[in-house]
Write an enzyme that holds these catalytic residues in place. Sequence first.
Site, PDB file in Angstrom:
ATOM      1  N   ARG A 103     -24.585  56.067  74.461  1.00  0.00           N
ATOM      2  CA  ARG A 103     -23.222  56.325  74.917  1.00  0.00           C
ATOM      3  C   ARG A 103     -22.546  57.432  74.126  1.00  0.00           C
ATOM      4  NH1 ARG A 103     -21.232  57.746  78.618  1.00  0.00           N
ATOM      5  NH2 ARG A 103     -22.522  56.153  79.628  1.00  0.00           N
ATOM      6  N   LYS A 138      -4.339  72.775  72.121  1.00  0.00           N
ATOM      7  CA  LYS A 138      -4.143  71.538  72.878  1.00  0.00           C
ATOM      8  C   LYS A 138      -5.498  70.851  73.054  1.00  0.00           C
ATOM      9  CE  LYS A 138      -0.073  73.359  75.242  1.00  0.00           C
ATOM     10  NZ  LYS A 138       0.518  73.800  76.524  1.00  0.00           N
ATOM     11  N   LYS A 170       6.906  81.158  67.922  1.00  0.00           N
ATOM     12  CA  LYS A 170       7.237  80.653  69.248  1.00  0.00           C
ATOM     13  C   LYS A 170       8.747  80.595  69.451  1.00  0.00           C
ATOM     14  CE  LYS A 170       4.475  77.543  71.015  1.00  0.00           C
ATOM     15  NZ  LYS A 170       3.686  78.388  71.944  1.00  0.00           N
ATOM     16  N   GLU A 200       5.906  85.078  70.649  1.00  0.00           N
ATOM     17  CA  GLU A 200       6.068  84.658  72.039  1.00  0.00           C
ATOM     18  C   GLU A 200       7.380  85.198  72.599  1.00  0.00           C
ATOM     19  OE1 GLU A 200       7.553  80.479  73.596  1.00  0.00           O
ATOM     20  OE2 GLU A 200       5.407  80.390  73.100  1.00  0.00           O
ATOM     21  N   ASP A 222       5.069  84.415  77.813  1.00  0.00           N
ATOM     22  CA  ASP A 222       5.111  82.995  78.136  1.00  0.00           C
ATOM     23  C   ASP A 222       5.783  82.722  79.472  1.00  0.00           C
ATOM     24  OD1 ASP A 222       4.700  80.209  77.499  1.00  0.00           O
ATOM     25  OD2 ASP A 222       6.851  80.087  77.113  1.00  0.00           O
TER      26      ASP A 222
END
Length: 282
Positions: A103, A138, A170, A200, A222
């Site tokens: 597994r 992510k 950002k 960004e 963005d």
Amino acid sequence: MTHPPLPDLILEPLVRAALLEDLGTYGDITTRTVIPAGTRYTALLQAREAGVASGLQLAALAFRLVDPGLTVTAHAVDGDTIGPGSLLMEITGEAASILSAERVALNFAGRLSGIATLTAAFVAETQGTAARITCTRKTTPGLRLVEKQAVLHGGGFNHRFSLSDAILIKDNHIAAAGGVRPVLQAVKARASHMIRTEIEVDRLDQLAEVLDEGGADVVLLDNMTTEMMIEAVALNAGRLILEASGNMRLERVAEVAATGVDYISSGALTHSARTLDLGLDF
């Protein structure tokens, strides 16, 4: 492009942790109960659908960690294009050992092959352009290294591995620091010359500020419309690297690549890839 495998020494802690989770406190009680000691078999790891292989190195490591006496023969390597019925690996030895590792081996190989396969689909949409597909942070906690490796196997490129790799300013950084110019001025005053900087923007006037102020190497466009990206490429005129991000669905990639951006980043490569169907049979 062929990417050399990572040293097993780096991957072993990930595989060992997964095996410990699966074996629990007392091991594989099903196998110990129903499989007579000394029973030997050969198991075949095969693809049940088309895709791009990844995670095979981890799968092989899972078998070897459970039982170093198993003979693991590779018939494919990470990065190979595979089809339904493709033989990926052959494992011979104690049946109980094979079953106990099955597994974990399949989880790694199926999950990572899914990422590589989705990445390859994104890359295919950029044909005829200079745009490159790249991943994001992510990722599944604890599995970033191997998920980003799967992106490479699919023909993509890697973004930052961690917050310490590069400066990425950002929208919240810009808001907290008081604007585009103040953050770039801080970078020029404080950042090491060895560190690259990306900022960004979501408006063309912000891009103009970046170009005027200087201090950045890369600009992340963005959630811009395709029309805005075309304008951004023209305004930039090749001065800085441009990365398009936000809502980068597979069906939109070709359109975005055609704008002339250098990179297209997508979190979906790692957070939304479907597991590729692989099977292990005696």
